[in-house]
Design an enzyme around this catalytic site. Sequence first.
Site, PDB file in Angstrom:
ATOM      1  N   HIS A  26      50.997  38.850  10.131  1.00  0.00           N
ATOM      2  CA  HIS A  26      51.980  38.380  11.489  1.00  0.00           C
ATOM      3  C   HIS A  26      52.007  36.908  11.127  1.00  0.00           C
ATOM      4  O   HIS A  26      51.149  36.203  10.759  1.00  0.00           O
ATOM      5  CB  HIS A  26      51.136  38.911  12.665  1.00  0.00           C
ATOM      6  CG  HIS A  26      52.189  38.508  13.750  1.00  0.00           C
ATOM      7  ND1 HIS A  26      51.650  37.391  14.482  1.00  0.00           N
ATOM      8  CD2 HIS A  26      53.217  38.903  14.458  1.00  0.00           C
ATOM      9  CE1 HIS A  26      52.647  37.524  15.667  1.00  0.00           C
ATOM     10  NE2 HIS A  26      53.393  38.252  15.441  1.00  0.00           N
ATOM     11  N   SER A  50      60.643  41.204  12.372  1.00  0.00           N
ATOM     12  CA  SER A  50      59.901  40.953  13.646  1.00  0.00           C
ATOM     13  C   SER A  50      60.224  40.253  14.804  1.00  0.00           C
ATOM     14  O   SER A  50      60.848  38.945  14.474  1.00  0.00           O
ATOM     15  CB  SER A  50      58.265  40.483  13.296  1.00  0.00           C
ATOM     16  OG  SER A  50      57.349  39.862  14.303  1.00  0.00           O
ATOM     17  N   ALA A  51      60.243  40.459  15.976  1.00  0.00           N
ATOM     18  CA  ALA A  51      60.772  39.689  16.969  1.00  0.00           C
ATOM     19  C   ALA A  51      59.994  38.328  17.062  1.00  0.00           C
ATOM     20  O   ALA A  51      60.767  37.311  17.542  1.00  0.00           O
ATOM     21  CB  ALA A  51      60.750  40.494  18.261  1.00  0.00           C
ATOM     22  N   CYS A  52      58.682  38.308  16.520  1.00  0.00           N
ATOM     23  CA  CYS A  52      58.057  37.220  16.577  1.00  0.00           C
ATOM     24  C   CYS A  52      58.630  36.092  15.721  1.00  0.00           C
ATOM     25  O   CYS A  52      58.426  34.980  15.929  1.00  0.00           O
ATOM     26  CB  CYS A  52      56.646  37.577  16.180  1.00  0.00           C
ATOM     27  SG  CYS A  52      56.066  39.117  16.706  1.00  0.00           S
ATOM     28  N   VAL A  53      59.542  36.414  14.726  1.00  0.00           N
ATOM     29  CA  VAL A  53      59.975  35.412  13.936  1.00  0.00           C
ATOM     30  C   VAL A  53      61.464  35.494  13.882  1.00  0.00           C
ATOM     31  O   VAL A  53      62.313  34.806  13.179  1.00  0.00           O
ATOM     32  CB  VAL A  53      59.523  35.504  12.456  1.00  0.00           C
ATOM     33  CG1 VAL A  53      58.052  35.089  12.414  1.00  0.00           C
ATOM     34  CG2 VAL A  53      59.680  36.757  12.044  1.00  0.00           C
TER      35      VAL A  53
END
Lengths: 388, 388
Positions: A99, A322-325
């Site tokens: 992640h 990934s929504a995270c990036v």
Amino acid sequence: MKAYMDYGASRPVDPAVLDAMMPYFCDSHGNPSSFHSHGFEALKAINIAREQVTALVGAEASEIVFTSCATESNNLAIAGATIRYRKRGKRVVISEIEHISVINIGKELSRQGFEIVMAPVDETGIVDVDKLGELVNDETVLVSIMAANGEIGTIQPIKEAAEIAHSHEAIFHTDATAAAGQIPLEAATMGFDLMTLSSNDLYGPKGVGALYLRKGLRLKPHMIGGGQEGGLRSGSENVPGIVGMGKAADLMIRRMEAEGERLTGLRDRLIRGVLDVVPESYLNGHPTKRLPNNANIRFSYVEGEALIISLDQLGIQLSSGSACVAKTLEPSHVLRALGLKHEEAHGSLVFTLGKDNRGDDVDYVVRGIPDVVSKLRAMSPLTPPELR
Amino acid sequence: MKAYMDYGASRPVDPAVLDAMMPYFCDSHGNPSSFHSHGFEALKAINIAREQVTALVGAEASEIVFTSCATESNNLAIAGATIRYRKRGKRVVISEIEHISVINIGKELSRQGFEIVMAPVDETGIVDVDKLGELVNDETVLVSIMAANGEIGTIQPIKEAAEIAHSHEAIFHTDATAAAGQIPLEAATMGFDLMTLSSNDLYGPKGVGALYLRKGLRLKPHMIGGGQEGGLRSGSENVPGIVGMGKAADLMIRRMEAEGERLTGLRDRLIRGVLDVVPESYLNGHPTKRLPNNANIRFSYVEGEALIISLDQLGIQLSSGSACVAKTLEPSHVLRALGLKHEEAHGSLVFTLGKDNRGDDVDYVVRGIPDVVSKLRAMSPLTPPELR
């Protein structure tokens, strides 16, 4: 018709979880550190939640620290252990497909003088255990390999990775954000020293996470203050949130097996349905060693963002990574690690299924995608004539 | 009869706040980073909350960063600014009566080579501005003085403190956890560079905080990961929590003035009621420069913990100091800073009033305390005969 298939980015809180949380907002709102009945009530509630999380991951209650999110758990685990045990060595080994929080914590540690080494994955996205064995040495203080990748769904050989770490007396951390509640994880028997857990990925509330910390292991705290959570996580406890995470873990223990079978069926129906109909579409990741709820499909000559916007208009919610990036609009580092070219990585869709998906949803998505892909391909100058 | 007077340790969430949060748990549960309608909805919700918090503290929306708690805001502000601007100097000046998180962040910074200097307070708990002026010099990178102390209620001369900091080009941070929503705070006009805010202290949910960060100022991030909150606070956003904090701030703007007057009345009725009846009881802190909701009263020859347990049995919940440090059972560093002896500091009660308190509660507490104090004094070998 609607079909939300972005459970990897965000999950609804289970109604039973919300019910469990409700008393702790307005009525039983005490501070667990308070020395009176309201405080004792709050303390009891978070201790029950601790037992519930414990039961999900084969730990003891003293081994669970509540945090504000998986990112915080990763910060506490990786920076906390590496700095605390820095005398053991300067090398930290992580996989290429961790992640973004793990990758970026690694970058920060490298600025502090640690040597960050990336273990490669094969073209299906599984960490290469032989190569990992070559990279971990006696100078290694910590190895961090995720339990499963939330974007391409691959389940990693973490038991073997933990053995490799331990054979060199390195600490083993696994980020189980995407895996926990989907596949069995037994911290004690699988040899984890540290494991990151996320509440929302268990249908618990956002704003809560946990860290499993093997008894006896010590960490440099990340959040400094009043010494809550055994001195490892200062800050007044988010009691309703912690109660919710506990309840979510408790529900997951009982539901995981049947839900895993159900989602595996839907996942395979989705993958077959799309690959059979859309030319030049390919499954990213491993065909079988993948999370029950994850499908990641690549479409040549299409931009993932354009696909997502078009499908959103049909009531279908997906992710292109990934929504995270997502904010960076960079192609996914995970797909690039599989050996995909920049443009291939950009044309991928991540389907993450969850509790409210049914066969109907899958069929609706399978019906909707070919048309959307065709229209977008027709607009691209790169599309070969036979696909127009 | 019941009387909860420990609002400083924990507040119930306002029912209107909980109502505002509810849609974001199960229905509108998107990830603000997602590139589809669910994500946009979540993003819109946190942006509205950002405007609401902004309005409470006279800031601009771009100047508010959401965190998981006030402790995290303090970590981000103090460590983040000090390390980011370390070339400006090695000195950090804080007051003696800062929250334990500020004190402990200072200790961590001193291990990293910074010089932490404590500005003293006078016997009423007000920071001595002249002495502060002597301690802040051109080597000073940051000055942190709380807006008001949650334990003794004293309101600090932060406008003057900010001017002193700025006259040496130091950054000025104020921890407004206890003050925000009780007294007016205008970040821009009062000269704050950084200000810590807590959601629960505004009757918002636990597990959320915010940091005001003056435009142009940069920080080393505390939570490393996917770059949410403008890169300053990674980790998927706690959408319902943030929405709740926004709503709480919005309600506070409209209620602060009237509620402050109401609480001041109750507070003074409580103080007079207790001091008039209980011999050898004294008010800690300043008689007038104090938060509307705070009374801190010292009883000679009694242990605070024993008082709290006895009063809890009458349905009265109080604190003997900050809940944040209650676990240590050490006498409060705040009361010690006023010059109180160890045993004096131990015999103090903190009354923090709030929205559900009425005149009846105050009268009930005023009636209950003398008896409890007498019984405990009768049991103590230190009590002089005339008080038995």
